[in-house]
Motif scaffolding. Sequence first.
Motif, PDB file in Angstrom:
ATOM      1  N   ALA A  73     -23.051 -22.303 -66.273  1.00 25.32           N
ATOM      2  CA  ALA A  73     -24.416 -22.750 -67.019  1.00 25.32           C
ATOM      3  C   ALA A  73     -24.099 -22.692 -68.513  1.00 25.32           C
ATOM      4  N   GLY A  74     -22.896 -22.521 -69.144  1.00 32.10           N
ATOM      5  CA  GLY A  74     -22.627 -22.407 -70.420  1.00 32.10           C
ATOM      6  C   GLY A  74     -23.053 -21.205 -71.245  1.00 32.10           C
ATOM      7  N   LEU A  75     -23.629 -20.254 -70.491  1.00 31.93           N
ATOM      8  CA  LEU A  75     -24.126 -19.008 -71.200  1.00 31.93           C
ATOM      9  C   LEU A  75     -23.166 -18.103 -71.984  1.00 31.93           C
ATOM     10  N   SER A  76     -23.571 -17.621 -73.227  1.00 32.76           N
ATOM     11  CA  SER A  76     -22.533 -16.921 -73.946  1.00 32.76           C
ATOM     12  C   SER A  76     -22.158 -15.755 -73.383  1.00 32.76           C
ATOM     13  N   GLU A  77     -20.834 -15.358 -72.869  1.00 29.19           N
ATOM     14  CA  GLU A  77     -20.792 -14.094 -72.266  1.00 29.19           C
ATOM     15  C   GLU A  77     -20.068 -13.152 -73.275  1.00 29.19           C
ATOM     16  N   TRP A  78     -19.393 -13.666 -73.919  1.00 35.05           N
ATOM     17  CA  TRP A  78     -18.800 -12.725 -74.991  1.00 35.05           C
ATOM     18  C   TRP A  78     -18.186 -13.338 -76.267  1.00 35.05           C
ATOM     19  N   LYS A  79     -17.927 -12.826 -77.579  1.00 41.02           N
ATOM     20  CA  LYS A  79     -17.408 -13.351 -78.741  1.00 41.02           C
ATOM     21  C   LYS A  79     -16.463 -12.227 -79.129  1.00 41.02           C
TER      22      LYS A  79
END
Length: 356
Positions: free
Chosen positions: A275-281
């Motif tokens: 889904a393109g959700l930000s998981e981590w940075k």
Amino acid sequence: MFKEPKNPPAALVEFKSSMSIKAVWSANVGASGDYVFAPVAVQNSIFTAAANGNIFRFDNATGREIWKVEAELPLTAGVGADSSTLAVVGEKGVLLAYDLDGKLRWKAQASSEVLSTPVVGGGVVVVRSIDNHIAAYDSVTGKRRWVVERTLPPLILRSAAGMAIADNSVYVGLPGGKLIAITLISGSVRWEAAVGEPRGATELERVADVSGVPVVLGSDVCASAYQGKVSCFDVKTGVMRWGKALSTDMGVSVDERFVFAVDDKGTVNAFSRSAGLSEWKNDKLAYRRLSTPISFGQAVAVADMSGYVHFLSREDGSFLARTSTDGSAIVATPIVAGANVVFQTKVGEIVAFAID
């Protein structure tokens, strides 16, 4: 007289290593100069080249040099290979094809200079020249099969945006932010999609070139663009599954769960593939001019301008380990080959690392 850089590279943070990395083998193949040369893995071998015209084949497990050949002219792009054919490009767009024993098979002339690595598959060698011509040559005879031409935007990055072959199609990233799928047999364009949309009042602001190499995995093809997005599309239809704003001049990597990309500030990003959700940075490597990250077991490996290779947790982006190469920048996309992850530096070291 001497000014501090506007965005100085972040100092390396200290951490306690929780993963042991070993260098399995290394070799020197020659400098890349102003070009990008990336290794490719075929049949338990690593093939690579350098700007001076040297082409190498190494055993992936041991690093033993199987052969070395010298092209008749300096090179600007390479190496592309499949199970029978290897291709590189020389100065002024001269395309050279070899068999996997290093024997020259044929030469052909592209329409202009070539910076992007050629790709090989489906019986053809495909090259994209800087005038935005994509051409396919028969991998046995060198006869040109087809050519697709696209108009260049007024201003583009001088970059080595790549291509990928899968399912009888070649997926090509273009200046202007377009990703196109071309049928290998006929050269017909199956679909065209936007990874980046040119915007802004000036031509510089409107640069939105596709960066790095598109990645095909399963039913997804994912790509990124400078001043654009990181996006995944349906390989058959080109319909965008998702897209997230992110500017990068490097590519993406994809595994079963995640899409990884570094932005132009040096932040490593992980998005959910579904889904393109930000998981981590991880922003601790800011402005260190990072390579394309690559998924490697429980880690994500990414290299920097000083030749350091950083191993981040695939699950949360925390640091697991760090190792070094020859101290020069690593801009070529790394590859995973068997149990090894392989990097090539600008000065010319190729090194294979494994989890110890």
